[in-house]
Write a protein that holds these residues in place. Structure first.
Motif, mmCIF file in Angstrom:
data_model
loop_
_atom_site.group_PDB
_atom_site.id
_atom_site.type_symbol
_atom_site.label_atom_id
_atom_site.label_comp_id
_atom_site.label_asym_id
_atom_site.label_seq_id
_atom_site.Cartn_x
_atom_site.Cartn_y
_atom_site.Cartn_z
ATOM 1 N N GLY A 217 0.926 -1.263 -0.032
ATOM 2 C CA GLY A 217 -0.055 -0.015 -0.052
ATOM 3 C C GLY A 217 0.763 1.354 0.149
ATOM 4 O O GLY A 217 0.299 2.374 -0.227
ATOM 5 N N GLN A 218 2.061 0.872 0.036
ATOM 6 C CA GLN A 218 3.142 2.247 0.158
ATOM 7 C C GLN A 218 3.479 2.478 -1.220
ATOM 8 O O GLN A 218 4.424 3.547 -1.595
ATOM 9 C CB GLN A 218 4.217 2.216 1.026
ATOM 10 N N GLN A 219 3.002 1.838 -2.522
ATOM 11 C CA GLN A 219 3.481 1.929 -3.551
ATOM 12 C C GLN A 219 2.639 2.505 -4.490
ATOM 13 O O GLN A 219 1.399 2.051 -4.348
ATOM 14 C CB GLN A 219 4.151 0.677 -4.222
ATOM 15 N N LYS A 220 2.980 3.432 -5.584
ATOM 16 C CA LYS A 220 1.834 3.739 -6.678
ATOM 17 C C LYS A 220 1.579 2.493 -7.492
ATOM 18 O O LYS A 220 0.349 2.494 -7.673
ATOM 19 C CB LYS A 220 2.549 5.093 -7.311
ATOM 20 N N ARG A 222 1.324 -1.245 -8.164
ATOM 21 C CA ARG A 222 1.268 -2.511 -7.162
ATOM 22 C C ARG A 222 0.870 -3.830 -8.154
ATOM 23 O O ARG A 222 1.707 -4.373 -8.700
ATOM 24 C CB ARG A 222 0.184 -2.488 -6.124
ATOM 25 N N ASN A 309 -1.378 3.592 1.924
ATOM 26 C CA ASN A 309 -2.882 3.699 2.081
ATOM 27 C C ASN A 309 -3.258 2.377 2.019
ATOM 28 O O ASN A 309 -3.144 1.320 1.180
ATOM 29 C CB ASN A 309 -3.427 4.514 0.712
ATOM 30 N N GLN A 387 -2.424 5.895 -5.765
ATOM 31 C CA GLN A 387 -2.253 4.502 -6.168
ATOM 32 C C GLN A 387 -3.116 4.130 -7.698
ATOM 33 O O GLN A 387 -4.079 4.722 -7.827
ATOM 34 C CB GLN A 387 -2.803 3.601 -5.182
ATOM 35 N N ASP A 393 -7.720 -5.519 -8.435
ATOM 36 C CA ASP A 393 -6.786 -5.482 -7.376
ATOM 37 C C ASP A 393 -7.366 -6.283 -6.128
ATOM 38 O O ASP A 393 -6.459 -6.889 -5.303
ATOM 39 C CB ASP A 393 -7.022 -3.889 -6.825
#
Length: 431
Positions: A217-220, A222, A309, A387, A393
Protein backbone atom coordinates in the motif's frame (compact mmCIF):
# COMPACT_ATOMS: atom_id res chain seq x y z
CA UNK A 1 -18.34 3.93 -9.80
CA UNK A 2 -20.73 2.91 -12.54
CA UNK A 3 -22.93 4.59 -15.18
CA UNK A 4 -26.60 4.49 -15.04
CA UNK A 5 -29.87 6.06 -15.47
CA UNK A 6 -31.89 7.24 -12.53
CA UNK A 7 -35.23 5.63 -12.01
CA UNK A 8 -37.21 7.52 -9.43
CA UNK A 9 -40.84 8.56 -9.33
CA UNK A 10 -42.16 10.73 -6.58
CA UNK A 11 -45.14 13.03 -6.14
CA UNK A 12 -44.63 16.70 -6.84
CA UNK A 13 -44.74 17.61 -3.16
CA UNK A 14 -42.15 15.00 -2.29
CA UNK A 15 -39.97 16.07 -5.21
CA UNK A 16 -40.03 19.69 -4.13
CA UNK A 17 -39.13 18.68 -0.62
CA UNK A 18 -36.30 16.49 -1.86
CA UNK A 19 -34.90 19.35 -3.93
CA UNK A 20 -35.01 21.60 -0.90
CA UNK A 21 -33.08 19.06 1.12
CA UNK A 22 -30.41 18.59 -1.54
CA UNK A 23 -29.80 22.33 -1.50
CA UNK A 24 -29.04 22.33 2.22
CA UNK A 25 -25.47 22.10 3.44
CA UNK A 26 -24.20 18.88 5.01
CA UNK A 27 -24.32 20.37 8.45
CA UNK A 28 -27.68 22.12 8.31
CA UNK A 29 -30.18 19.81 6.64
CA UNK A 30 -33.46 19.99 8.50
CA UNK A 31 -35.57 17.17 7.15
CA UNK A 32 -37.39 18.08 3.97
CA UNK A 33 -39.23 14.86 3.13
CA UNK A 34 -42.99 14.62 2.78
CA UNK A 35 -44.19 14.43 6.37
CA UNK A 36 -46.59 11.63 5.41
CA UNK A 37 -43.90 9.50 3.77
CA UNK A 38 -42.24 7.08 6.15
CA UNK A 39 -39.11 5.61 4.58
CA UNK A 40 -36.81 2.86 5.82
CA UNK A 41 -33.41 3.17 4.19
CA UNK A 42 -31.29 0.03 4.10
CA UNK A 43 -27.49 0.29 4.20
CA UNK A 44 -25.26 -2.74 3.58
CA UNK A 45 -21.58 -2.41 4.54
CA UNK A 46 -18.44 -4.37 5.39
CA UNK A 47 -16.04 -3.98 8.30
CA UNK A 48 -16.58 -0.92 10.50
CA UNK A 49 -17.49 2.26 8.62
CA UNK A 50 -18.33 3.90 11.95
CA UNK A 51 -21.51 5.73 10.95
CA UNK A 52 -23.60 3.95 13.55
CA UNK A 53 -20.88 3.94 16.21
CA UNK A 54 -20.24 7.67 15.83
CA UNK A 55 -23.95 8.44 16.19
CA UNK A 56 -24.38 9.77 12.66
CA UNK A 57 -27.42 7.64 11.85
CA UNK A 58 -29.14 8.83 15.02
CA UNK A 59 -28.30 12.42 14.16
CA UNK A 60 -29.65 12.05 10.65
CA UNK A 61 -32.86 10.40 11.81
CA UNK A 62 -33.38 13.20 14.31
CA UNK A 63 -33.02 15.72 11.49
CA UNK A 64 -35.36 13.59 9.33
CA UNK A 65 -38.04 12.08 11.62
CA UNK A 66 -39.69 10.22 8.74
CA UNK A 67 -36.45 8.33 7.89
CA UNK A 68 -35.42 5.08 9.58
CA UNK A 69 -31.96 3.70 8.78
CA UNK A 70 -31.26 -0.02 9.05
CA UNK A 71 -27.69 -1.20 8.57
CA UNK A 72 -26.42 -4.69 7.88
CA UNK A 73 -22.72 -5.45 7.80
CA UNK A 74 -20.23 -8.23 7.14
CA UNK A 75 -16.84 -8.12 8.83
CA UNK A 76 -14.96 -9.86 6.01
CA UNK A 77 -14.95 -7.71 2.86
CA UNK A 78 -14.25 -10.78 0.72
CA UNK A 79 -17.43 -12.46 1.91
CA UNK A 80 -19.33 -9.21 1.49
CA UNK A 81 -18.08 -8.84 -2.08
CA UNK A 82 -19.11 -12.37 -3.02
CA UNK A 83 -22.60 -11.81 -1.64
CA UNK A 84 -22.83 -8.49 -3.46
CA UNK A 85 -21.89 -10.14 -6.76
CA UNK A 86 -24.65 -12.70 -6.32
CA UNK A 87 -27.20 -9.97 -5.64
CA UNK A 88 -26.04 -7.83 -8.56
CA UNK A 89 -26.27 -10.81 -10.90
CA UNK A 90 -29.76 -11.66 -9.71
CA UNK A 91 -30.97 -8.08 -9.43
CA UNK A 92 -32.57 -8.59 -6.02
CA UNK A 93 -31.76 -8.29 -2.36
CA UNK A 94 -29.70 -5.12 -2.72
CA UNK A 95 -29.84 -2.36 -0.14
CA UNK A 96 -30.59 1.28 -0.89
CA UNK A 97 -26.93 2.03 -0.13
CA UNK A 98 -24.07 -0.41 -0.77
CA UNK A 99 -20.50 0.02 0.43
CA UNK A 100 -17.64 -0.57 -2.02
CA UNK A 101 -14.00 -1.06 -1.05
CA UNK A 102 -11.40 0.96 -2.95
CA UNK A 103 -9.77 -2.19 -4.33
CA UNK A 104 -13.02 -3.05 -6.12
CA UNK A 105 -13.70 0.35 -7.65
CA UNK A 106 -11.92 -0.09 -10.98
CA UNK A 107 -13.67 -3.42 -11.48
CA UNK A 108 -17.08 -1.94 -10.72
CA UNK A 109 -16.48 1.06 -12.97
CA UNK A 110 -15.43 -1.07 -15.93
CA UNK A 111 -17.61 -4.13 -15.51
CA UNK A 112 -20.69 -3.23 -13.46
CA UNK A 113 -21.29 0.45 -14.04
CA UNK A 114 -24.81 -0.24 -15.27
CA UNK A 115 -25.73 -1.69 -11.89
CA UNK A 116 -25.44 1.63 -10.04
CA UNK A 117 -27.17 4.99 -10.31
CA UNK A 118 -25.58 8.23 -11.47
CA UNK A 119 -25.76 10.43 -8.38
CA UNK A 120 -26.08 13.50 -10.60
CA UNK A 121 -29.58 12.32 -11.54
CA UNK A 122 -30.46 12.18 -7.84
CA UNK A 123 -29.33 15.68 -6.96
CA UNK A 124 -26.00 14.57 -5.48
CA UNK A 125 -23.62 15.14 -8.37
CA UNK A 126 -21.42 17.36 -6.21
CA UNK A 127 -21.04 14.74 -3.48
CA UNK A 128 -17.30 14.38 -4.09
CA UNK A 129 -16.47 18.06 -4.44
CA UNK A 130 -13.68 18.92 -2.02
CA UNK A 131 -12.28 15.39 -1.73
CA UNK A 132 -8.66 14.53 -2.51
CA UNK A 133 -8.57 14.42 -6.34
CA UNK A 134 -7.79 10.74 -6.81
CA UNK A 135 -10.63 9.71 -4.51
CA UNK A 136 -13.21 11.61 -6.54
CA UNK A 137 -11.72 10.66 -9.92
CA UNK A 138 -12.01 6.93 -9.22
CA UNK A 139 -15.82 7.02 -9.36
CA UNK A 140 -16.37 9.44 -12.23
CA UNK A 141 -16.95 8.03 -15.70
CA UNK A 142 -15.49 9.47 -18.89
CA UNK A 143 -18.87 10.98 -19.77
CA UNK A 144 -19.23 12.63 -16.36
CA UNK A 145 -21.43 10.26 -14.38
CA UNK A 146 -20.79 10.13 -10.63
CA UNK A 147 -21.33 6.60 -9.39
CA UNK A 148 -20.26 6.72 -5.77
CA UNK A 149 -19.57 8.93 -2.78
CA UNK A 150 -16.07 8.79 -1.32
CA UNK A 151 -15.87 8.15 2.41
CA UNK A 152 -12.57 7.59 4.19
CA UNK A 153 -9.03 6.85 3.05
CA UNK A 154 -6.56 4.60 4.84
CA UNK A 155 -3.26 6.28 5.77
CA UNK A 156 -1.08 3.81 7.68
CA UNK A 157 0.64 3.65 11.04
CA UNK A 158 1.44 0.90 13.58
CA UNK A 159 -0.79 0.12 16.55
CA UNK A 160 0.94 -1.54 19.49
CA UNK A 161 0.28 -2.89 22.97
CA UNK A 162 2.14 -0.77 25.52
CA UNK A 163 1.70 -3.33 28.30
CA UNK A 164 3.25 -6.11 26.23
CA UNK A 165 6.12 -3.88 25.16
CA UNK A 166 6.88 -3.02 28.78
CA UNK A 167 6.84 -6.70 29.79
CA UNK A 168 9.38 -7.44 27.04
CA UNK A 169 11.58 -4.49 27.99
CA UNK A 170 10.91 -2.54 24.81
CA UNK A 171 10.43 1.24 24.71
CA UNK A 172 6.90 2.63 24.42
CA UNK A 173 7.75 6.18 23.36
CA UNK A 174 6.10 6.79 19.99
CA UNK A 175 8.92 8.84 18.50
CA UNK A 176 11.55 6.30 19.59
CA UNK A 177 9.57 3.44 18.11
CA UNK A 178 8.93 5.28 14.87
CA UNK A 179 12.69 5.77 14.53
CA UNK A 180 13.43 2.10 15.28
CA UNK A 181 10.95 0.86 12.66
CA UNK A 182 11.46 3.66 10.12
CA UNK A 183 11.93 0.86 7.56
CA UNK A 184 10.39 -2.60 7.27
CA UNK A 185 13.82 -4.06 8.02
CA UNK A 186 13.80 -2.11 11.26
CA UNK A 187 10.29 -3.34 12.05
CA UNK A 188 11.37 -6.97 11.59
CA UNK A 189 14.56 -6.44 13.62
CA UNK A 190 12.62 -5.02 16.57
CA UNK A 191 10.20 -7.90 16.22
CA UNK A 192 13.02 -10.41 16.70
CA UNK A 193 14.09 -8.53 19.79
CA UNK A 194 10.53 -8.63 21.11
CA UNK A 195 9.88 -12.36 20.64
CA UNK A 196 13.22 -13.16 22.28
CA UNK A 197 11.99 -11.48 25.48
CA UNK A 198 8.21 -11.91 25.36
CA UNK A 199 6.20 -14.66 26.99
CA UNK A 200 5.74 -17.88 24.96
CA UNK A 201 2.85 -17.61 22.54
CA UNK A 202 3.24 -13.84 22.35
CA UNK A 203 3.92 -12.95 18.70
CA UNK A 204 5.17 -9.70 17.24
CA UNK A 205 2.25 -9.18 14.84
CA UNK A 206 -1.02 -10.76 13.79
CA UNK A 207 -0.20 -12.10 10.34
CA UNK A 208 2.02 -11.95 7.29
CA UNK A 209 -1.04 -10.84 5.32
CA UNK A 210 -1.39 -7.67 7.34
CA UNK A 211 2.23 -6.68 6.86
CA UNK A 212 2.13 -7.52 3.14
CA UNK A 213 -0.99 -5.41 2.55
CA UNK A 214 0.47 -2.45 4.42
CA UNK A 215 3.77 -2.62 2.54
CA UNK A 216 2.31 -2.86 -0.97
CA UNK A 217 0.00 0.00 0.00
CA UNK A 218 3.01 2.32 0.08
CA UNK A 219 3.62 2.06 -3.66
CA UNK A 220 1.93 3.82 -6.56
CA UNK A 221 2.11 0.77 -8.83
CA UNK A 222 1.26 -2.57 -7.27
CA UNK A 223 -0.97 -4.99 -9.15
CA UNK A 224 -1.58 -3.08 -12.40
CA UNK A 225 0.40 -0.43 -14.25
CA UNK A 226 -0.89 2.91 -15.48
CA UNK A 227 -2.07 1.39 -18.77
CA UNK A 228 -4.22 -1.09 -16.87
CA UNK A 229 -1.98 -4.07 -17.62
CA UNK A 230 -1.69 -6.66 -14.84
CA UNK A 231 1.85 -6.62 -13.42
CA UNK A 232 1.39 -8.45 -10.10
CA UNK A 233 3.71 -11.27 -11.17
CA UNK A 234 6.62 -8.90 -11.85
CA UNK A 235 5.85 -5.87 -9.68
CA UNK A 236 8.82 -4.84 -7.50
CA UNK A 237 6.36 -3.66 -4.86
CA UNK A 238 4.70 -7.07 -4.65
CA UNK A 239 7.96 -9.02 -4.75
CA UNK A 240 9.55 -6.93 -1.99
CA UNK A 241 6.48 -7.10 0.25
CA UNK A 242 6.24 -10.85 -0.33
CA UNK A 243 9.90 -11.36 0.62
CA UNK A 244 9.48 -9.31 3.80
CA UNK A 245 6.24 -11.07 4.77
CA UNK A 246 7.72 -14.53 4.31
CA UNK A 247 10.78 -13.44 6.33
CA UNK A 248 8.37 -12.43 9.09
CA UNK A 249 7.06 -16.00 9.13
CA UNK A 250 10.51 -17.58 8.93
CA UNK A 251 11.65 -15.51 11.91
CA UNK A 252 8.71 -16.69 14.01
CA UNK A 253 7.20 -13.22 14.36
CA UNK A 254 3.65 -13.95 13.19
CA UNK A 255 0.72 -15.08 15.32
CA UNK A 256 -0.57 -16.78 12.13
CA UNK A 257 -4.08 -15.43 12.61
CA UNK A 258 -6.28 -15.09 9.52
CA UNK A 259 -7.62 -11.57 9.51
CA UNK A 260 -11.37 -10.94 10.02
CA UNK A 261 -11.89 -14.33 11.68
CA UNK A 262 -13.30 -14.89 15.19
CA UNK A 263 -9.89 -15.98 16.51
CA UNK A 264 -8.32 -12.80 15.10
CA UNK A 265 -11.02 -10.66 16.66
CA UNK A 266 -10.52 -12.30 20.05
CA UNK A 267 -6.78 -11.72 19.91
CA UNK A 268 -7.22 -7.96 20.20
CA UNK A 269 -7.90 -8.46 23.90
CA UNK A 270 -5.30 -11.15 24.57
CA UNK A 271 -1.53 -11.31 24.31
CA UNK A 272 -1.43 -13.10 20.97
CA UNK A 273 0.28 -10.20 19.19
CA UNK A 274 1.90 -6.92 20.17
CA UNK A 275 1.76 -4.85 16.96
CA UNK A 276 -0.55 -4.43 14.01
CA UNK A 277 -0.21 -2.71 10.65
CA UNK A 278 -2.82 -0.09 11.29
CA UNK A 279 -4.65 2.03 8.72
CA UNK A 280 -6.71 4.78 10.32
CA UNK A 281 -9.99 2.88 10.05
CA UNK A 282 -8.51 0.09 12.18
CA UNK A 283 -8.81 2.37 15.23
CA UNK A 284 -12.55 1.88 15.40
CA UNK A 285 -12.19 -1.85 14.78
CA UNK A 286 -9.73 -2.26 17.65
CA UNK A 287 -12.00 -0.38 20.03
CA UNK A 288 -14.90 -2.60 19.07
CA UNK A 289 -12.98 -5.85 19.46
CA UNK A 290 -10.77 -5.09 22.48
CA UNK A 291 -13.40 -3.15 24.40
CA UNK A 292 -13.16 -0.60 27.19
CA UNK A 293 -11.02 -2.85 29.36
CA UNK A 294 -8.07 -2.32 26.99
CA UNK A 295 -8.26 1.45 26.76
CA UNK A 296 -4.75 2.77 27.40
CA UNK A 297 -3.11 -0.56 26.63
CA UNK A 298 -3.11 0.20 22.91
CA UNK A 299 -1.11 3.04 21.37
CA UNK A 300 -0.17 4.28 17.89
CA UNK A 301 3.11 5.36 16.30
CA UNK A 302 4.09 6.39 12.80
CA UNK A 303 4.84 3.31 10.70
CA UNK A 304 7.68 2.35 8.37
CA UNK A 305 8.14 5.06 5.78
CA UNK A 306 5.43 7.19 7.42
CA UNK A 307 3.16 6.61 4.44
CA UNK A 308 0.88 4.16 2.68
CA UNK A 309 -2.80 3.67 1.98
CA UNK A 310 -4.74 0.60 2.95
CA UNK A 311 -8.40 0.61 2.11
CA UNK A 312 -10.95 3.32 2.21
CA UNK A 313 -14.42 3.05 0.75
CA UNK A 314 -17.30 4.44 -1.28
CA UNK A 315 -21.06 4.46 -0.94
CA UNK A 316 -23.20 3.76 -4.00
CA UNK A 317 -26.88 3.53 -4.84
CA UNK A 318 -27.83 0.38 -6.80
CA UNK A 319 -30.18 0.74 -9.78
CA UNK A 320 -32.66 -1.46 -7.93
CA UNK A 321 -32.71 0.66 -4.75
CA UNK A 322 -36.24 1.13 -3.40
CA UNK A 323 -35.54 4.70 -2.26
CA UNK A 324 -32.79 6.08 -4.53
CA UNK A 325 -33.46 9.78 -3.92
CA UNK A 326 -33.46 9.46 -0.14
CA UNK A 327 -30.42 7.17 -0.32
CA UNK A 328 -28.50 9.79 -2.29
CA UNK A 329 -29.44 12.47 0.23
CA UNK A 330 -28.21 10.26 3.07
CA UNK A 331 -24.83 9.48 1.53
CA UNK A 332 -24.31 13.12 0.58
CA UNK A 333 -24.90 14.09 4.20
CA UNK A 334 -22.69 11.28 5.57
CA UNK A 335 -19.96 12.42 3.18
CA UNK A 336 -20.10 16.05 4.31
CA UNK A 337 -17.09 17.72 5.90
CA UNK A 338 -18.66 17.99 9.35
CA UNK A 339 -19.58 14.32 9.39
CA UNK A 340 -16.11 13.25 8.22
CA UNK A 341 -14.57 15.25 11.07
CA UNK A 342 -16.87 13.52 13.57
CA UNK A 343 -16.04 10.10 12.15
CA UNK A 344 -12.33 10.63 12.58
CA UNK A 345 -12.66 12.16 16.03
CA UNK A 346 -14.84 9.32 17.31
CA UNK A 347 -13.82 6.34 15.19
CA UNK A 348 -10.53 7.11 13.46
CA UNK A 349 -11.88 6.98 9.90
CA UNK A 350 -9.55 9.40 8.13
CA UNK A 351 -11.40 11.93 5.96
CA UNK A 352 -11.07 12.15 2.21
CA UNK A 353 -12.42 15.70 2.43
CA UNK A 354 -9.54 18.16 2.28
CA UNK A 355 -11.55 20.58 4.39
CA UNK A 356 -12.06 17.96 7.06
CA UNK A 357 -8.37 17.04 6.93
CA UNK A 358 -7.54 20.62 7.81
CA UNK A 359 -9.64 20.41 10.97
CA UNK A 360 -8.43 17.13 12.48
CA UNK A 361 -4.66 17.60 12.75
CA UNK A 362 -4.78 18.26 16.49
CA UNK A 363 -7.08 15.34 17.34
CA UNK A 364 -5.86 12.91 20.01
CA UNK A 365 -7.44 9.61 21.01
CA UNK A 366 -7.86 8.84 24.70
CA UNK A 367 -8.30 5.11 24.06
CA UNK A 368 -4.82 4.98 22.51
CA UNK A 369 -3.01 6.78 25.35
CA UNK A 370 -3.93 10.16 23.88
CA UNK A 371 -1.97 9.37 20.75
CA UNK A 372 -1.88 12.36 18.37
CA UNK A 373 -3.77 10.48 15.68
CA UNK A 374 -4.52 13.63 13.70
CA UNK A 375 -0.83 14.39 13.38
CA UNK A 376 0.29 10.80 12.74
CA UNK A 377 -2.26 9.97 10.07
CA UNK A 378 -2.14 13.41 8.46
CA UNK A 379 1.59 12.98 7.86
CA UNK A 380 1.00 9.53 6.38
CA UNK A 381 -1.78 10.91 4.17
CA UNK A 382 0.43 13.76 2.96
CA UNK A 383 3.08 11.23 1.86
CA UNK A 384 0.52 8.85 0.36
CA UNK A 385 0.93 7.92 -3.32
CA UNK A 386 -2.03 8.20 -5.69
CA UNK A 387 -2.25 4.48 -6.29
CA UNK A 388 -2.98 2.96 -9.67
CA UNK A 389 -6.20 0.98 -9.29
CA UNK A 390 -6.55 -2.15 -11.41
CA UNK A 391 -9.77 -3.98 -12.20
CA UNK A 392 -8.57 -7.06 -10.33
CA UNK A 393 -6.93 -5.43 -7.30
CA UNK A 394 -9.28 -7.15 -4.87
CA UNK A 395 -8.76 -10.55 -6.50
CA UNK A 396 -4.98 -10.18 -6.62
CA UNK A 397 -4.66 -8.93 -3.06
CA UNK A 398 -6.72 -11.82 -1.72
CA UNK A 399 -4.72 -14.37 -3.73
CA UNK A 400 -1.42 -13.19 -2.24
CA UNK A 401 -2.69 -12.88 1.33
CA UNK A 402 -4.31 -16.33 1.10
CA UNK A 403 -1.00 -17.72 -0.16
CA UNK A 404 0.82 -16.15 2.77
CA UNK A 405 -1.67 -17.95 5.01
CA UNK A 406 -0.46 -21.20 3.42
CA UNK A 407 3.12 -20.30 4.31
CA UNK A 408 2.10 -19.54 7.89
CA UNK A 409 -0.34 -22.30 8.67
CA UNK A 410 0.60 -25.25 6.43
CA UNK A 411 4.37 -24.67 6.14
CA UNK A 412 4.09 -24.33 2.36
CA UNK A 413 7.37 -23.19 0.82
CA UNK A 414 7.23 -19.50 -0.17
CA UNK A 415 8.04 -20.25 -3.82
CA UNK A 416 5.24 -22.80 -3.99
CA UNK A 417 2.78 -20.48 -2.32
CA UNK A 418 3.78 -17.67 -4.71
CA UNK A 419 2.89 -19.90 -7.66
CA UNK A 420 -0.40 -20.79 -6.00
CA UNK A 421 -1.19 -17.08 -5.79
CA UNK A 422 -0.47 -16.57 -9.49
CA UNK A 423 -2.55 -19.62 -10.41
CA UNK A 424 -5.47 -18.42 -8.34
CA UNK A 425 -5.37 -14.96 -9.89
CA UNK A 426 -5.44 -16.53 -13.33
CA UNK A 427 -8.37 -18.77 -12.43
CA UNK A 428 -10.35 -15.86 -11.01
CA UNK A 429 -9.52 -13.19 -13.57
CA UNK A 430 -7.75 -14.73 -16.55
CA UNK A 431 -4.65 -12.62 -15.92
Amino acid sequence: MRPSRAAVTVGSAALAAALLLSACSSGTTTGAQDANEKVTLTVDLFGTFGFKEAGLYDEYMKLHPNITIKQSDTQDEGQYWQALQTKLAGGGGLADVQGLEVGRIASVMQKQADKFTDLKTLGAGDVNDGLVPWKAAAVKTADGKVLGAGTDIGPEAVCFRTDLFKEAGLPTDRAELAAKWATWDGYLALGKEYVAKAKPGNAWTDSAAGMFTAEVGQQKVRYADESGKAVHDSSPAVKTAWADATRLVADGLSAKLPQWTPEWNKAFSTGKFATLSCPAWMIGYIKGQAGDAFAGKWDIAAGPGKTGNWGGAYLAVPRTAKHPKQAAELIKWLNGKEQQVKLFTKQGSFPSSTGAQGEIKSVKDAYFNNAPIGEIFSEAAANMPAQVLGTEDGVVGKAFTDALGEVERTNTAPATAWQHALDNVKKASGN
